[in-house]
Write an enzyme that holds these catalytic residues in place. Structure first.
Site, PDB file in Angstrom:
ATOM      1  N   CYS A  77       0.772  -1.151  -0.106  1.00 16.12           N
ATOM      2  CA  CYS A  77       0.002   0.022   0.041  1.00 16.12           C
ATOM      3  C   CYS A  77       0.916   1.155   0.027  1.00 16.12           C
ATOM      4  CB  CYS A  77      -0.758   0.103   1.261  1.00 16.12           C
ATOM      5  SG  CYS A  77      -2.000   1.524   1.273  1.00 16.12           S
ATOM      6  N   CYS A  83      -0.841   5.421   7.243  1.00 17.41           N
ATOM      7  CA  CYS A  83      -1.845   4.973   7.737  1.00 17.41           C
ATOM      8  C   CYS A  83      -1.565   3.874   9.014  1.00 17.41           C
ATOM      9  CB  CYS A  83      -2.749   4.202   6.811  1.00 17.41           C
ATOM     10  SG  CYS A  83      -4.200   3.380   7.134  1.00 17.41           S
ATOM     11  N   CYS A 179      -6.859   1.188  -0.889  1.00 21.26           N
ATOM     12  CA  CYS A 179      -6.759   0.359   0.401  1.00 21.26           C
ATOM     13  C   CYS A 179      -7.173  -1.242  -0.034  1.00 21.26           C
ATOM     14  CB  CYS A 179      -8.139   0.825   1.248  1.00 21.26           C
ATOM     15  SG  CYS A 179      -7.877  -0.239   2.982  1.00 21.26           S
ATOM     16  N   GLN A 302     -18.578 -11.669  11.610  1.00 17.97           N
ATOM     17  CA  GLN A 302     -17.032 -11.519  11.530  1.00 17.97           C
ATOM     18  C   GLN A 302     -16.531 -10.833  10.409  1.00 17.97           C
ATOM     19  OE1 GLN A 302     -14.725 -12.580  13.552  1.00 17.97           O
ATOM     20  NE2 GLN A 302     -15.561 -13.899  15.280  1.00 17.97           N
ATOM     21  N   TYR A 331     -21.401 -15.377  25.292  1.00 15.67           N
ATOM     22  CA  TYR A 331     -20.854 -14.083  24.430  1.00 15.67           C
ATOM     23  C   TYR A 331     -21.251 -14.480  22.936  1.00 15.67           C
ATOM     24  CZ  TYR A 331     -18.567 -13.391  28.596  1.00 15.67           C
ATOM     25  OH  TYR A 331     -18.079 -13.230  30.037  1.00 15.67           O
ATOM     26  N   GLU A 352     -25.791 -13.548  25.483  1.00 11.80           N
ATOM     27  CA  GLU A 352     -24.985 -12.104  24.827  1.00 11.80           C
ATOM     28  C   GLU A 352     -25.841 -11.039  25.449  1.00 11.80           C
ATOM     29  OE1 GLU A 352     -23.248  -9.222  23.059  1.00 11.80           O
ATOM     30  OE2 GLU A 352     -22.732 -11.425  22.760  1.00 11.80           O
ATOM     31  N   ASP A 401     -16.618 -16.983  23.923  1.00 10.32           N
ATOM     32  CA  ASP A 401     -15.878 -16.180  23.118  1.00 10.32           C
ATOM     33  C   ASP A 401     -16.189 -14.585  23.547  1.00 10.32           C
ATOM     34  OD1 ASP A 401     -14.513 -14.766  20.732  1.00 10.32           O
ATOM     35  OD2 ASP A 401     -16.063 -15.350  19.310  1.00 10.32           O
ATOM     36  N   CYS A 428      -9.680 -13.078  21.507  1.00 13.94           N
ATOM     37  CA  CYS A 428      -9.034 -12.256  20.597  1.00 13.94           C
ATOM     38  C   CYS A 428      -7.789 -11.400  21.174  1.00 13.94           C
ATOM     39  CB  CYS A 428     -10.061 -11.182  19.727  1.00 13.94           C
ATOM     40  SG  CYS A 428     -10.908 -10.226  21.170  1.00 13.94           S
TER      41      CYS A 428
END
Length: 470
Positions: A77, A83, A179, A302, A331, A352, A401, A428
């Protein structure tokens, strides 16, 4: 007394040997302190301008490179370095995977102090570029000017921009020419919208003074060919709205959903706002195997759909379902994992916090003809109590999760009391995952751990752990 300022110090010929927190390169100075920089990678040798942070380490910027790492590659890029979206784009993808896998293993060992019986090889993303199905761009009445452009001595006119906020600057955006995160027609739509808005004299937003009409542009795409565009306006301007939205409709007939939002608030969040359908369908459709998922303008899905499919297959494999199990999915979001597991389980219960996500989950459940699912909305530590477990049963398998902060201790203790036979923990943030595993390690063996690369060109990585009751 005033606050003590850290002085800038020049460090010479620092050899970077590892990658650390937030993807920064790690080296060591002569005085023994660790050195962190964001514009180098392991294998580089460079001079650094740095400040002492907390008296324990240096943090700064590499200013002169004596030698370059063989892990380097040419960034794809033109905005790389300005960026902040793809900070590892100058590192070979195989090496990105190596350091992500290493970080996960180190976190589980050092933070969690857990013994993992099998560290499985990291799962690479199907594509290192053009993997995102959702992008949000910010309008700004002042484009960000880089240090290099300032140093050139050229005078730059004040001009509007449509792109990402410059790193550390909420008031200015980088005017993106390209991008490589989302496939066409994303770039074409963004550039066309920017040029048309400028041509029509529409005012781009200034977050500092909260002026200007155009705030954000969101583009969502799906594996089934659906394309959604949403424009966020600061206030109602029927003529300008009609002009811009009709321009999108006529210039890009492949766009299947066009929405707009009126947002007079200080922040850009749409959570408490109602998107208005201007043209087309009120959703786009995603598919995984024989499952379909409606994705609206505020739905969570996702952002790397291809890799999400691989992640869900891994979760299903780790869960080891035979068709007789009661599964809790904590979750659950919009219930994608829960529905993915439902055909292999006796029953799946999803919990959730976000009510709207649960509404989406129920709609998708009905669309997919699944009857062995139940969804509940509420604060996890309040919903998952003894009364809930008494009413719905002790889970045989529990999938969790959580967000980046990990699970609340009350939730962990309730899981330990329930004693599900197997737990599949998707995270994550392997640091908070490791912290949670340490609390659970006396009751559970950690059988497997497998990192999953959802976000190539960044330091972010998911990790999936399989635990079994001792």
């Amino acid at each position: 007394m005033g606050k003590k300022r850290n002085r800038i110090k020049s460090l010479e010929k620092i050899e970077f040997t590892d990658a650390g927190a937030r993807g920064k390169a790690v080296g060591h100075a002569e005085d023994g302190r660790v050195v962190f920089v964001s514009n180098a990678i392991p294998g580089d040798v460079a001079d650094v301008k740095a400040r002492v942070k907390k008296g324990k380490f240096y943090e700064g910027k590499a200013t002169h490179f004596h030698s370059l790492s063989n892990r380097r590659t040419e960034p794809k890029c033109i905005h790389f370095g300005v960026c902040g979206g793809c900070k590892w784009q100058f590192m070979n993808y195989e090496d990105q995977l190596h350091f992500k896998e290493k970080e996960v293993a180190q976190n589980l060992k050092r933070i969690g102090k857990v013994e993992v019986e099998s560290h499985e090889s990291i799962l690479p993303a199907p594509s290192p570029y053009y993997y995102r199905n959702k992008m949000e761009f910010s309008f700004s009445d002042q484009a960000w000017i880089s240090d290099e452009e300032i140093a050139s001595g050229i005078e730059f006119e004040k001009k509007p921009a449509l792109g990402f906020h410059a790193p550390g600057r909420w008031d200015k955006s980088i005017d993106l020419k390209e991008c490589h995160l989302q496939a066409e027609p994303s770039n074409s739509i963004r550039l066309a919208v920017r040029d048309f808005a400028l041509q029509e004299g529409m005012e781009f937003y200034n977050p500092k003074f909260q002026t200007g009409l155009l705030r954000t542009l969101m583009i969502r795409t799906s594996s089934t060919g659906g394309i959604m565009v949403l424009v966020q306006f600061k206030e109602k301007d029927s003529l300008a709205q009609e002009k811009l939205l009709n321009f999108i409709r006529t210039s890009f007939p492949e766009v299947t959903s066009i929405f707009y939002v009126i947002n007079p608030k200080v922040n850009d969040s749409m959570a408490d706002l109602d998107p208005i359908l201007y043209h087309g369908d009120d959703h786009i459709l995603e598919e995984m195997e024989d499952l379909k998922f409606r994705v609206g303008p505020k739905s969570f899905y996702q952002t790397n759909a291809d890799q999400a499919y691989n992640l869900y297959k891994l979760v299903r494999d780790y869960a080891g379902l035979t068709g007789s199990e009661l599964v809790y999915d904590l979750y659950t979001g919009t219930g994608t994992i829960a529905q993915f597991l439902a055909k292999k389980a006796k029953k799946v219960i999803g919990i959730e916090y976000v009510e709207e996500a649960i509404q989406d989950a129920r709609v998708n459940m009905e669309m997919n003809g699944l009857s062995n699912l139940e969804f509940f909305a509420g604060d996890m530590k309040k919903v998952l109590n003894q009364e809930f477990i008494d009413d719905h049963g002790i889970p045989d398998v529990l999938v969790t999760d959580p967000p980046r902060d990990g699970m609340h201790k009350d939730v962990i203790y309730k899981i330990l009391e329930a004693k599900p036979k197997r737990i599949v923990y998707v995270s994550c943030n392997s640091a908070t995952q490791a912290r949670d595993l340490e609390i659970m390690k006396d009751s559970y063996r950690v059988l497997k751990s497998k990192a999953v690369d959802m976000f190539p060109q960044t330091h972010h990585v998911e990790n999936v752990v399989l635990m079994e009751l001792k």
